[in-house]
Design a protein around this motif. Structure first.
Motif, PDB file in Angstrom:
ATOM      1  N   GLN A 160       1.761  -0.707   8.987  1.00 49.15           N
ATOM      2  CA  GLN A 160       0.442  -0.528   9.595  1.00 49.15           C
ATOM      3  C   GLN A 160      -0.560  -1.516   8.984  1.00 49.15           C
ATOM      4  OE1 GLN A 160      -2.397   3.345  10.211  1.00 49.15           O
ATOM      5  NE2 GLN A 160      -1.791   2.874   8.130  1.00 49.15           N
ATOM      6  N   ASP A 161      -0.428  -1.807   7.691  1.00 48.56           N
ATOM      7  CA  ASP A 161      -1.349  -2.730   7.025  1.00 48.56           C
ATOM      8  C   ASP A 161      -1.289  -4.125   7.655  1.00 48.56           C
ATOM      9  OD1 ASP A 161      -1.660  -0.563   5.405  1.00 48.56           O
ATOM     10  OD2 ASP A 161      -0.988  -1.530   3.554  1.00 48.56           O
ATOM     11  N   ILE A 162      -0.073  -4.599   7.931  1.00 48.24           N
ATOM     12  CA  ILE A 162       0.071  -5.935   8.521  1.00 48.24           C
ATOM     13  C   ILE A 162      -0.375  -5.934   9.984  1.00 48.24           C
ATOM     14  CG2 ILE A 162       1.702  -7.774   9.105  1.00 48.24           C
ATOM     15  CD1 ILE A 162       1.036  -7.549   6.127  1.00 48.24           C
ATOM     16  N   LEU A 163      -0.084  -4.845  10.715  1.00 45.20           N
ATOM     17  CA  LEU A 163      -0.586  -4.743  12.085  1.00 45.20           C
ATOM     18  C   LEU A 163      -2.111  -4.815  12.098  1.00 45.20           C
ATOM     19  CD1 LEU A 163      -0.123  -4.285  15.106  1.00 45.20           C
ATOM     20  CD2 LEU A 163      -0.200  -1.816  14.653  1.00 45.20           C
ATOM     21  N   SER A 164      -2.733  -4.133  11.156  1.00 45.97           N
ATOM     22  CA  SER A 164      -4.185  -4.169  11.045  1.00 45.97           C
ATOM     23  C   SER A 164      -4.671  -5.601  10.808  1.00 45.97           C
ATOM     24  CB  SER A 164      -4.647  -3.266   9.900  1.00 45.97           C
ATOM     25  OG  SER A 164      -6.045  -3.313   9.746  1.00 45.97           O
ATOM     26  N   ARG A 165      -3.938  -6.338   9.971  1.00 48.26           N
ATOM     27  CA  ARG A 165      -4.312  -7.729   9.688  1.00 48.26           C
ATOM     28  C   ARG A 165      -4.181  -8.602  10.932  1.00 48.26           C
ATOM     29  NH1 ARG A 165      -1.161  -9.983   4.697  1.00 48.26           N
ATOM     30  NH2 ARG A 165      -1.927  -7.969   3.918  1.00 48.26           N
ATOM     31  N   TYR A 166      -3.120  -8.351  11.725  1.00 50.32           N
ATOM     32  CA  TYR A 166      -2.959  -9.103  12.982  1.00 50.32           C
ATOM     33  C   TYR A 166      -4.154  -8.864  13.908  1.00 50.32           C
ATOM     34  CZ  TYR A 166       1.966 -10.447  12.266  1.00 50.32           C
ATOM     35  OH  TYR A 166       3.124 -11.005  11.800  1.00 50.32           O
ATOM     36  N   THR A 221      -7.198  -7.895  13.049  1.00 45.73           N
ATOM     37  CA  THR A 221      -8.374  -8.541  12.457  1.00 45.73           C
ATOM     38  C   THR A 221      -8.374 -10.042  12.724  1.00 45.73           C
ATOM     39  OG1 THR A 221      -8.574  -6.865  10.720  1.00 45.73           O
ATOM     40  CG2 THR A 221      -9.606  -8.994  10.299  1.00 45.73           C
ATOM     41  N   ASN A 222      -7.208 -10.660  12.578  1.00 43.94           N
ATOM     42  CA  ASN A 222      -7.102 -12.106  12.837  1.00 43.94           C
ATOM     43  C   ASN A 222      -7.363 -12.428  14.304  1.00 43.94           C
ATOM     44  OD1 ASN A 222      -6.521 -12.614  10.160  1.00 43.94           O
ATOM     45  ND2 ASN A 222      -4.304 -12.648  10.463  1.00 43.94           N
ATOM     46  N   LEU A 223      -6.867 -11.555  15.188  1.00 45.81           N
ATOM     47  CA  LEU A 223      -7.110 -11.739  16.620  1.00 45.81           C
ATOM     48  C   LEU A 223      -8.605 -11.636  16.917  1.00 45.81           C
ATOM     49  CD1 LEU A 223      -5.538 -12.138  19.300  1.00 45.81           C
ATOM     50  CD2 LEU A 223      -5.484  -9.631  19.516  1.00 45.81           C
ATOM     51  N   ARG A 224      -9.242 -10.684  16.261  1.00 43.68           N
ATOM     52  CA  ARG A 224     -10.684 -10.492  16.414  1.00 43.68           C
ATOM     53  C   ARG A 224     -11.447 -11.761  15.984  1.00 43.68           C
ATOM     54  NH1 ARG A 224     -13.634  -5.793  16.390  1.00 43.68           N
ATOM     55  NH2 ARG A 224     -11.871  -4.515  15.719  1.00 43.68           N
ATOM     56  N   LYS A 225     -11.029 -12.345  14.849  1.00 42.04           N
ATOM     57  CA  LYS A 225     -11.701 -13.554  14.345  1.00 42.04           C
ATOM     58  C   LYS A 225     -11.410 -14.760  15.233  1.00 42.04           C
ATOM     59  CE  LYS A 225     -11.672 -12.119   9.490  1.00 42.04           C
ATOM     60  NZ  LYS A 225     -11.059 -12.349   8.152  1.00 42.04           N
ATOM     61  N   ASP A 226     -10.137 -14.920  15.613  1.00 45.15           N
ATOM     62  CA  ASP A 226      -9.751 -16.082  16.419  1.00 45.15           C
ATOM     63  C   ASP A 226     -10.476 -16.110  17.761  1.00 45.15           C
ATOM     64  OD1 ASP A 226      -8.060 -16.821  14.392  1.00 45.15           O
ATOM     65  OD2 ASP A 226      -6.231 -16.055  15.357  1.00 45.15           O
ATOM     66  N   LYS A 227     -10.751 -14.926  18.316  1.00 46.15           N
ATOM     67  CA  LYS A 227     -11.367 -14.858  19.640  1.00 46.15           C
ATOM     68  C   LYS A 227     -12.836 -14.449  19.573  1.00 46.15           C
ATOM     69  CE  LYS A 227      -7.314 -14.650  22.391  1.00 46.15           C
ATOM     70  NZ  LYS A 227      -6.902 -14.501  23.787  1.00 46.15           N
ATOM     71  N   ASN A 228     -13.390 -14.527  18.347  1.00 50.38           N
ATOM     72  CA  ASN A 228     -14.811 -14.220  18.178  1.00 50.38           C
ATOM     73  C   ASN A 228     -15.165 -12.849  18.756  1.00 50.38           C
ATOM     74  OD1 ASN A 228     -17.393 -14.763  17.249  1.00 50.38           O
ATOM     75  ND2 ASN A 228     -18.026 -15.734  19.168  1.00 50.38           N
ATOM     76  N   ASN A 229     -14.266 -11.924  18.503  1.00 51.24           N
ATOM     77  CA  ASN A 229     -14.406 -10.515  18.922  1.00 51.24           C
ATOM     78  C   ASN A 229     -14.263 -10.309  20.433  1.00 51.24           C
ATOM     79  OD1 ASN A 229     -14.646  -8.075  17.437  1.00 51.24           O
ATOM     80  ND2 ASN A 229     -16.564  -7.647  18.508  1.00 51.24           N
ATOM     81  N   LYS A 230     -13.972 -11.383  21.173  1.00 48.46           N
ATOM     82  CA  LYS A 230     -13.806 -11.262  22.626  1.00 48.46           C
ATOM     83  C   LYS A 230     -12.313 -11.115  22.940  1.00 48.46           C
ATOM     84  CE  LYS A 230     -18.005 -13.866  23.591  1.00 48.46           C
ATOM     85  NZ  LYS A 230     -18.590 -15.104  24.141  1.00 48.46           N
ATOM     86  N   VAL A 231     -11.779  -9.972  22.541  1.00 51.12           N
ATOM     87  CA  VAL A 231     -10.347  -9.687  22.697  1.00 51.12           C
ATOM     88  C   VAL A 231     -10.150  -8.863  23.955  1.00 51.12           C
ATOM     89  CG1 VAL A 231      -8.332  -8.618  21.632  1.00 51.12           C
ATOM     90  CG2 VAL A 231     -10.061  -9.725  20.190  1.00 51.12           C
ATOM     91  N   SER A 232      -9.226  -9.286  24.807  1.00 47.32           N
ATOM     92  CA  SER A 232      -8.977  -8.551  26.053  1.00 47.32           C
ATOM     93  C   SER A 232      -7.959  -7.437  25.817  1.00 47.32           C
ATOM     94  CB  SER A 232      -8.449  -9.499  27.134  1.00 47.32           C
ATOM     95  OG  SER A 232      -7.137  -9.936  26.809  1.00 47.32           O
ATOM     96  N   TRP A 233      -7.949  -6.492  26.738  1.00 46.46           N
ATOM     97  CA  TRP A 233      -6.943  -5.417  26.684  1.00 46.46           C
ATOM     98  C   TRP A 233      -5.549  -6.006  26.805  1.00 46.46           C
ATOM     99  CZ3 TRP A 233      -5.317  -1.190  24.950  1.00 46.46           C
ATOM    100  CH2 TRP A 233      -4.312  -0.430  25.571  1.00 46.46           C
ATOM    101  N   GLU A 234      -5.398  -7.059  27.585  1.00 52.20           N
ATOM    102  CA  GLU A 234      -4.081  -7.704  27.732  1.00 52.20           C
ATOM    103  C   GLU A 234      -3.625  -8.332  26.409  1.00 52.20           C
ATOM    104  OE1 GLU A 234      -5.688  -6.738  31.433  1.00 52.20           O
ATOM    105  OE2 GLU A 234      -6.617  -8.037  29.900  1.00 52.20           O
ATOM    106  N   ASP A 235      -4.575  -8.861  25.617  1.00 51.74           N
ATOM    107  CA  ASP A 235      -4.246  -9.391  24.286  1.00 51.74           C
ATOM    108  C   ASP A 235      -3.676  -8.286  23.398  1.00 51.74           C
ATOM    109  OD1 ASP A 235      -5.171 -11.976  24.857  1.00 51.74           O
ATOM    110  OD2 ASP A 235      -7.219 -11.482  24.204  1.00 51.74           O
ATOM    111  N   ILE A 236      -4.317  -7.131  23.447  1.00 53.36           N
ATOM    112  CA  ILE A 236      -3.878  -5.995  22.624  1.00 53.36           C
ATOM    113  C   ILE A 236      -2.521  -5.488  23.095  1.00 53.36           C
ATOM    114  CG2 ILE A 236      -4.379  -3.593  22.018  1.00 53.36           C
ATOM    115  CD1 ILE A 236      -6.084  -5.661  20.508  1.00 53.36           C
ATOM    116  N   GLN A 237      -2.339  -5.389  24.401  1.00 52.87           N
ATOM    117  CA  GLN A 237      -1.048  -4.939  24.925  1.00 52.87           C
ATOM    118  C   GLN A 237       0.082  -5.870  24.486  1.00 52.87           C
ATOM    119  OE1 GLN A 237      -2.159  -4.604  29.210  1.00 52.87           O
ATOM    120  NE2 GLN A 237      -1.229  -2.562  29.072  1.00 52.87           N
ATOM    121  N   SER A 238      -0.170  -7.154  24.552  1.00 47.89           N
ATOM    122  CA  SER A 238       0.849  -8.127  24.148  1.00 47.89           C
ATOM    123  C   SER A 238       1.193  -7.981  22.664  1.00 47.89           C
ATOM    124  CB  SER A 238       0.342  -9.541  24.437  1.00 47.89           C
ATOM    125  OG  SER A 238       1.279 -10.509  23.990  1.00 47.89           O
TER     126      SER A 238
END
Length: 466
Positions: free
Chosen positions: A335-341, A343-360
């Motif tokens: 769970q710790d590493i999933l959380s890091r993924y 967080t990194n997705l949030r930073k890479d996309k400037n918090n503009k993360v789509s539901w499809e990004d999360i599903q993937s």
């Protein structure tokens, strides 16, 4: 002639009695490893083979089994330091104490007894060397959070081998100054500091005393979870091998070696079942190293495996009369590493993360939708958390003892627990029984129900410590 015969008989009986003592003692402690953590791991392994039942771990196949109570002197639910003190000294104390009694008097540990009896002594763990469970074997402090003072007790004990992830950065003193690094103190006391296994192999032959930690740049708080391990990461099994080689080099006086599987507890604080089961398997791999040594010295070796307490109130089965532990094999990381993924997705996309990004991401890392079908309610749980985390407000992280988790990672963990039908009553310790497994000389002493304070006393008896 008659007198000579009597002397010979007495010498024979003395040597026989000495031979029946455990020259080599392995003391394995699975932090947070209650009965269901062990039973669940064995069922998890069996289900991955496509069958219902158990696939035994090595240590559960040991001929002697028992179980122990774990309450501390201050509460029915113990913390790791009070439980560790009981396992190290045979005495109850208050939650938070490091091998001191209720009046702050020093308590002698079984490791110190072994040292005074002429044995070499090793203390090893998958977490930091100054953490509660390893600390109780060599240190004496009124508060488990006194990491700097605990570390300074290490050379005072004079043990031969210490190993773990590193040492926690000490807090600042009352005057605001930061405590200095402890490594010069260790080196002045004659300890070689090996940073990684390659460094250990270079230094071990010439070193009189050794401290083995991870390479520079690795987290000092713990080794990586087994489920997250990368090539080159140090493992508990490798630490155990290193300890044996170091403690048996030169003149072999016998040894006492405590090995802690410390991250079972971390995973259970996070209610992360797959990660917890993989940590139990990882400790079993370290026990296998000890067992190979035992096979070479069966008449001189004792192996005891137990736990300090149960963590999380793990339940195997929830609403239905069912379990689906094989589902946990779809989880690719903690769970710790999933959380890091996330967080990194949030930073890479400037918090503009789509539901499809999360599903993937969840399909790739947790197997959701791809390998594990989700119910409407489970998908709704994830989608609602996504909306809260990325659309409507700032994310509220889940805080547990050893982790700060992205809310979507916490929701994914809850969904995985639902699919596997693993329940939890807590994110902290519980008062459940813990198991005991033993093999070798004196192992019969560990059969049946006992209090945890009995375990070090019986080890000392089996080994003939003074």
């Amino acid at each position: 002639m008659k007198r000579l015969r009597c002397i010979c008989i007495l010498l024979f009986l003395f040597s026989l009695a000495y031979a029946q003592q455990a020259k080599y003692v392995f003391y394995f402690i699975g932090d947070g490893m209650g009965v269901n953590q062990v039973n669940g791991t064995e069922m998890y392994l069996a289900e991955q083979e496509g069958r219902i039942g158990v696939k035994p771990l090595l240590f559960t196949a040991f001929p002697i089994t028992g179980f122990a109570t774990t309450f501390s002197a201050s509460n029915s639910v113990t913390d790791s330091s009070a439980a560790g003190t009981a396992l190290a000294t045979g005495k109850k104390t208050y939650n938070g104490a490091i091998s001191m009694d209720n009046e702050r008097n020093v308590l002698q540990t079984v490791a110190e007894q072994a040292k005074r009896s002429g044995r070499k002594v090793g203390i090893a763990t998958s977490v930091s060397v100054d953490h509660a469970t390893p600390a109780v074997f060599y240190a004496h402090q009124p508060d488990r959070n006194m990491y700097y003072e605990i570390a300074l007790d290490l050379p005072k004990a004079g043990f031969d081998f210490y190993a773990g992830s590193g040492f926690l950065k000490p807090a600042t003193f009352a005057n605001g100054k930061e405590a200095p690094t402890v490594f010069p103190v260790f080196e002045e006391a004659g300890y070689a500091i090996a940073r990684g296994l390659d460094d250990f192999k270079i230094k071990a032959a010439q070193a009189g005393k050794m401290i083995l930690i991870q390479k520079d740049g690795a987290s000092p708080s713990s080794l990586p979870y087994a489920i997250d391990r990368k090539e080159g990461d140090m493992t508990l099994a490798q630490i155990t091998e290193s300890a044996i080689s170091f403690l048996t080099k030169d003149r072999d006086k016998g040894f006492f070696l405590m090995v802690e599987g410390g991250k079972i507890d971390h995973a259970c604080h996070g209610n992360d079942a797959a990660t917890a089961f993989e940590e139990v398997i990882d400790m079993d791999n370290a026990v296998k190293v000890a067992y190979e040594f035992y096979k070479k010295h069966p008449k001189e070796t004792l192996i005891v495996v137990t736990a300090d307490h149960e963590t999380g109130g793990m339940g195997l089965g929830t609403i239905k009369y069912e379990l689906s532990l094989k589902s946990l094999a779809s989880q690719k990381q903690s769970q710790d590493i999933l959380s890091r993924y996330i967080t990194n997705l949030r930073k890479d996309k400037n918090n503009k993360v789509s539901w499809e990004d999360i599903q993937s991401l969840l399909a790739d890392k947790m197997g959701f939708w791809k390998e594990l079908p989700l119910s409407w309610e489970q998908e709704r749980m994830l989608r609602d958390e996504y909306e809260l985390s990325f659309r409507r407000r700032k994310a509220v992280f889940e805080e547990t003892l050893y982790a700060r988790t992205e809310p979507l990672a916490a929701a994914a963990k809850k969904v995985m627990n639902q699919i596997a039908m693993v329940g939890w009553t807590s994110v902290n310790h519980t008062a459940g029984y813990v198991p005991i497994f033993a093999i070798g000389i004196g192992s019969e002493l560990f059969k049946g129900k006992m209090d945890n304070t009995e375990i070090p006393k019986r080890i000392a008896k089996a080994a003939g410590y003074k």
